[in-house]
Enzyme design. Structure first.
Site, PDB file in Angstrom:
ATOM      1  N   ASP A   1      -2.983   3.378   8.961  1.00  0.00           N
ATOM      2  CA  ASP A   1      -2.017   2.714   8.077  1.00  0.00           C
ATOM      3  C   ASP A   1      -0.663   3.422   8.184  1.00  0.00           C
ATOM      4  OD1 ASP A   1      -1.104   0.945   6.130  1.00  0.00           O
ATOM      5  OD2 ASP A   1      -1.817   2.174   4.455  1.00  0.00           O
TER       6      ASP A   1
ATOM      7  N   GLU B   1       4.205   2.385  11.044  1.00  0.00           N
ATOM      8  CA  GLU B   1       5.372   1.665  11.611  1.00  0.00           C
ATOM      9  C   GLU B   1       6.388   2.622  12.221  1.00  0.00           C
ATOM     10  OE1 GLU B   1       3.967   1.142   8.641  1.00  0.00           O
ATOM     11  OE2 GLU B   1       2.920  -0.664   9.297  1.00  0.00           O
TER      12      GLU B   1
ATOM     13  N   ASP C   1      -0.451  -6.431   3.960  1.00  0.00           N
ATOM     14  CA  ASP C   1      -0.409  -6.665   2.514  1.00  0.00           C
ATOM     15  C   ASP C   1      -0.050  -8.103   2.149  1.00  0.00           C
ATOM     16  OD1 ASP C   1      -0.970  -4.016   2.574  1.00  0.00           O
ATOM     17  OD2 ASP C   1       0.994  -3.344   1.870  1.00  0.00           O
TER      18      ASP C   1
HETATM   19  O1  MIG Z   1       2.066   1.769   0.788  1.00  0.00           O
HETATM   20  O2  MIG Z   1      -3.173   3.112   1.323  1.00  0.00           O
HETATM   21  O3  MIG Z   1      -1.466  -1.975   3.897  1.00  0.00           O
HETATM   22  O4  MIG Z   1      -4.047  -1.770   2.867  1.00  0.00           O
HETATM   23  O5  MIG Z   1      -4.398  -0.141   0.590  1.00  0.00           O
HETATM   24  C1  MIG Z   1       0.779   1.236   0.669  1.00  0.00           C
HETATM   25  C2  MIG Z   1      -2.730   2.224   0.355  1.00  0.00           C
HETATM   26  C3  MIG Z   1      -0.160   1.975   1.564  1.00  0.00           C
HETATM   27  C4  MIG Z   1      -0.800  -0.083   2.617  1.00  0.00           C
HETATM   28  C5  MIG Z   1      -1.931  -0.807   3.264  1.00  0.00           C
HETATM   29  C6  MIG Z   1      -2.983  -1.107   2.254  1.00  0.00           C
HETATM   30  C7  MIG Z   1      -3.452   0.168   1.606  1.00  0.00           C
HETATM   31  C8  MIG Z   1      -2.279   0.918   0.985  1.00  0.00           C
HETATM   32  N1  MIG Z   1      -1.267   1.167   2.000  1.00  0.00           N
END
Ligand code: MIG
Length: 795
Positions: A418, A421, A497
């Protein structure tokens, strides 16, 4: 704005919100000298052709102001490079030794022609390019590229009817034309609504489809770009050389080529195709136990539970909170006994904490990204201030890859990448690292303008290569939010999201299809939507759709109420159970499709026009999809709907639920009560399914429809031998013949075989000459060479 701030504070906390203000200020200071690309204004053309030099695999052309190289990697794959400009580090490309290509060159009236057995490239004296079939049919024509301040503007003419697909992950329609899109991997933070652009996983690749054929263009340039499809296709890049690849269709061939160039998709272990349950907010191992137990007591199959950031010790990556998750190895053991795996999130940001080993090590070794003056770049994310590994250095990738050992030893089986980017909390401006940030780029050096879009790809490469070394006998499972061309070599993805709305459910179809047409075949949404609270109807419609998508996972935001299948009431639970079980009955087919994808690069989930590109009525269908070679799925995307219209491609289609046979090439209306998602099987196919150790061969064959089926089986993980069973369906009058080519034993994991007829009613059935006993609607067949079935004319 205020609302955004409020969501930010609620989710990220006040301290991080204040840090985000400081971070944005620091970023502004660092990036003061860097101009944002405007992509507007007049550019300069190449000038006139002055010199042409023929080479074995193509040619080089010198124009007054530019150089052009045309280089064939294969007869149907050509690389075009306009310079000046920095050449890319080939992160997108797979290791390939392309054999020499025979290219004929010829000076023509307009300039030069380079031709192979599959493709002609015409180079005009002012820098126009045209791509034609060997027969001379024009596939694409390009204007001379214009040089913009450091960057490029590249225009191609589009036919009136031409449709455009791809560009990675998009929340707009399936056909991207008309429209404008940005190439810059971005976290919309907290949730995105349909139409939002860009998203996490941009790829400068697209497919053009028109009446004369189709083609794929991939720009190997990771700088920020803007794509615009109106009467023309325009691509503007902020910097770098203008390098791109052109591949002529047809579609299946085109994806074989593109995946030969950028790498075949990973083939995940079999458990990955089961059902995954996740939530941001599982705070203790006790909670995980409870959820797993809930699945058991409600008789619901489950393959994996995901641990979001809550499992970490202060959000320190690769750690586990000793209080709340101290017994993780035991938990993993218990779950494994029930066939449930654990998947853990791995964010790239490393908490700035002198007591945190990973941070200390990274600092000592100089593994974190730095600003031009040599200072480590810090930015706030969940752990507070973080440093960011520079994955564009091989030694950093190796170091990072080694860290997965910590999670493997506590029993984690899969990895969820996660925030790569990379995303950072910035109170204003781009929510990522400063553009001035330096990156190693394999020693060549570069800045974040170039490395930004590559960050997620290289994060996954580090993880994948690390896991291959740490457990060479296992196939890694990583799924990632961000990435670039080539991500498919290392990871699957998910659509991030999404908001919990009917419109977002509908959009997901186009997003998943678009990713597949961008070479990213393994993906799926958060069932029910990430942000918000679906009611039972929306939840069930989402679950039904995802039953037929590669990644089958429920997930939701921290502030969403629990979303276990039993939280929506008894009747919803029953429907949910039916779909979870259906997913497991489909596993042989899903696994075979994933295997096929790993060999061919074909998307697992395909647009309807895949089967008949000449049927223009299919070009815009964004509320239905094909899963593999057999199924067509038409999810219900309207609240309250109990029926829907479905446009079927040519051929005959057999209703998955009722076995009713439909003539394709037109639109039909079918019933879709809440318990049913419309699904059809292509007539003339064999679809493998399973139940209780029995292999089910679903014979979808309306009288006269011939075709094939395939089954791939192996140990379910690892790199050992697999086995391919091929089925072919033919007809002799009213006798159906199914031949089975493969080994003469049961495929691993099966002890019996049944043939299930759909679309016909059979009287006599002979299996290798012997009468096959009936078993309800099915026949017990065992492994066979030839099955013969006579259609019962009386029924
Ligand atoms: O800024 O880890 O897309 O699936 O639950 C949010 C917390 C960070 C974004 C992910 C989401 C995840 C969440 N993350």
């Amino acid at each position: 704005m205020l609302k955004l701030l409020w969501i930010g504070i609620r989710l990220a906390g006040l301290r991080n919100t204040l840090a985000a203000v400081r971070a944005a200020r620091m970023r502004d200071r660092l990036d003061r000298g860097i101009a944002r690309p405007s992509f507007t204004g007049a550019g300069t053309p190449p000038g006139s052709l002055e010199e042409a030099e023929m080479r074995s695999d193509g040619a080089c052309f010198r124009f007054t102001h530019r150089e052009l190289e045309v280089h064939f990697l294969a007869p149907d794959l050509v690389r075009v490079t306009w310079q000046p400009g920095l050449l890319p580090v080939p992160y997108a490309l797979a290791d390939n030794n392309w054999p020499p290509v025979e290219v004929k060159t010829e000076e023509t009236h307009e300039g030069w022609m380079l031709a192979t057995s599959e493709l002609q490239v015409h180079v005009g004296r002012e820098g126009k390019l045209a791509f034609r079939t060997p027969g001379g049919v024009l596939l694409r024509e390009e204007a001379p590229p214009e040089r913009l301040d450091g960057g490029w503007r590249h225009r191609a003419f589009l036919r009136a009817e031409e449709h455009i697909y791809g560009l990675g992950e998009r929340a707009t329609g399936l056909n991207l034309r008309p429209g404008e899109y940005r190439m810059w991997n971005e976290d919309p933070q907290g949730g995105y609504t349909p139409g939002h652009d860009p998203l996490y996983l941009c790829i400068p690749v697209y497919v053009g489809l028109h009446r004369q054929g189709c083609y794929l263009v991939f720009y190997e340039n990771s700088f920020e770009a803007r794509f615009c499809f109106e009467t023309a296709a325009e691509a503007c890049f902020a910097d770098g050389a203008l390098r791109y690849y052109f591949i002529p269709g047809p579609l299946p061939r085109l994806f074989e080529r593109y995946s030969a160039l950028t790498g075949r998709p990973v083939f995940p272990p079999r458990w990955v195709l089961g059902y995954h349950h996740s939530r941001w907010g599982f705070r203790t191992s006790a909670q995980i136990r409870e959820v797993a137990e809930g699945f058991r007591t409600h008789d619901l199959p489950l393959s994996a539970i995901h641990l979001d950031i809550d499992h970490m010790d202060g959000y320190r990556v690769f750690t586990v909170d000793p209080e709340r998750f101290g017994d993780l190895p035991d938990l993993a053991h218990e779950l494994a006994e029930h066939g449930v795996r654990l998947v853990a999130i791995v964010d790239p940001g490393v908490k700035r904490d002198p007591n945190f080993v990973l941070f200390r090590e990274g600092q000592q070794k100089g593994y974190f990204c730095r600003s031009p003056d040599g200072q480590t770049v810090f930015a706030p994310v969940w752990p507070g201030w973080c440093a960011f590994p520079d994955f564009s250095a091989p030694e950093v990738r190796a170091w990072w890859g080694e860290q997965y050992r910590r999670l493997l030893t506590v029993g984690i089986s899969g990895f969820w990448h996660d925030m790569n980017e990379p995303a950072a909390f910035m109170a204003w401006g781009e929510r990522t690292l400063p553009l001035a940030t330096h990156h190693a780029m394999e020693g060549r050096g570069g800045d974040h303008r170039e490395a930004h879009n590559l960050y997620g790809l290289l994060h996954c490469r580090a993880g994948y290569e690390g896991l291959r070394r740490l457990q060479p006998e296992r196939r890694p499972f990583i799924f990632s939010r961000s990435g670039w061309a080539g991500l498919q070599r290392y990871a699957w993805s998910w659509t991030g999201d999404t908001e919990s709305s009917w419109e977002a459910l509908h959009r997901t179809v186009a997003t998943v299809l678009g990713l597949g047409l961008s070479g990213i075949p393994g993906t799926g949404p958060d069932i029910g939507g990430f942000a918000g609270t679906p009611d039972a109807e929306l939840y069930l419609r989402w679950l039904q759709m995802a039953t037929f998508l590669p990644l089958f996972r429920t997930h939701s935001r921290l502030d969403a109420p629990p979303r276990e299948p039993w939280t929506f009431g008894e009747s919803a639970l029953e429907i949910a159970r039916d779909y979870l079980r259906l997913r497991y009955r489909l596993l042989p087919y899903l696994y075979t499709t994933a295997w096929q994808t790993a060999r061919t690069g074909w998307p697992m989930v395909r647009p309807l026009f895949w089967l008949d590109p000449a049927d223009e009525a299919l070009w815009d269908v964004d509320d239905a999809f094909l899963l593999g070679d057999v199924l067509l799925v038409a999810p219900v995307v309207q609240p309250g709907a109990v029926c829907r219209r479905v446009r079927l491609p040519k051929g005959r289609w057999i209703d998955f639920w009722t076995d009713a046979v439909h003539e394709g090439g037109k639109e039909i209306e079918v019933e879709a009560p809440l318990s049913r998602i419309p699904v059809f099987a292509r007539s003339g196919t064999v679809m493998p399914g399973e139940e209780g150790g029995c292999l089910h061969l679903h014979l979808y064959a309306s009288t006269g429809d011939a075709g094939q089926g395939i089954l791939y089986t192996d140990a379910g993980d690892g790199y050992g031998d697999g086995r391919v069973d091929r089925f072919s369906v033919t007809w002799e009058g009213n006798r159906l013949d199914v031949t089975w080519e493969g080994e003469r034993s049961f495929p691993p994991g099966y002890t019996s075989v049944q043939a299930v007829f759909h679309g016909i009613t059979c009287g006599r059935v002979l299996v290798d000459g012997r009468e096959a006993p009936a078993k309800g609607e099915a026949r017990e067949t065992g492994v066979f060479r030839l099955l013969q079935a006579w259609v019962d004319p009386a029924r």
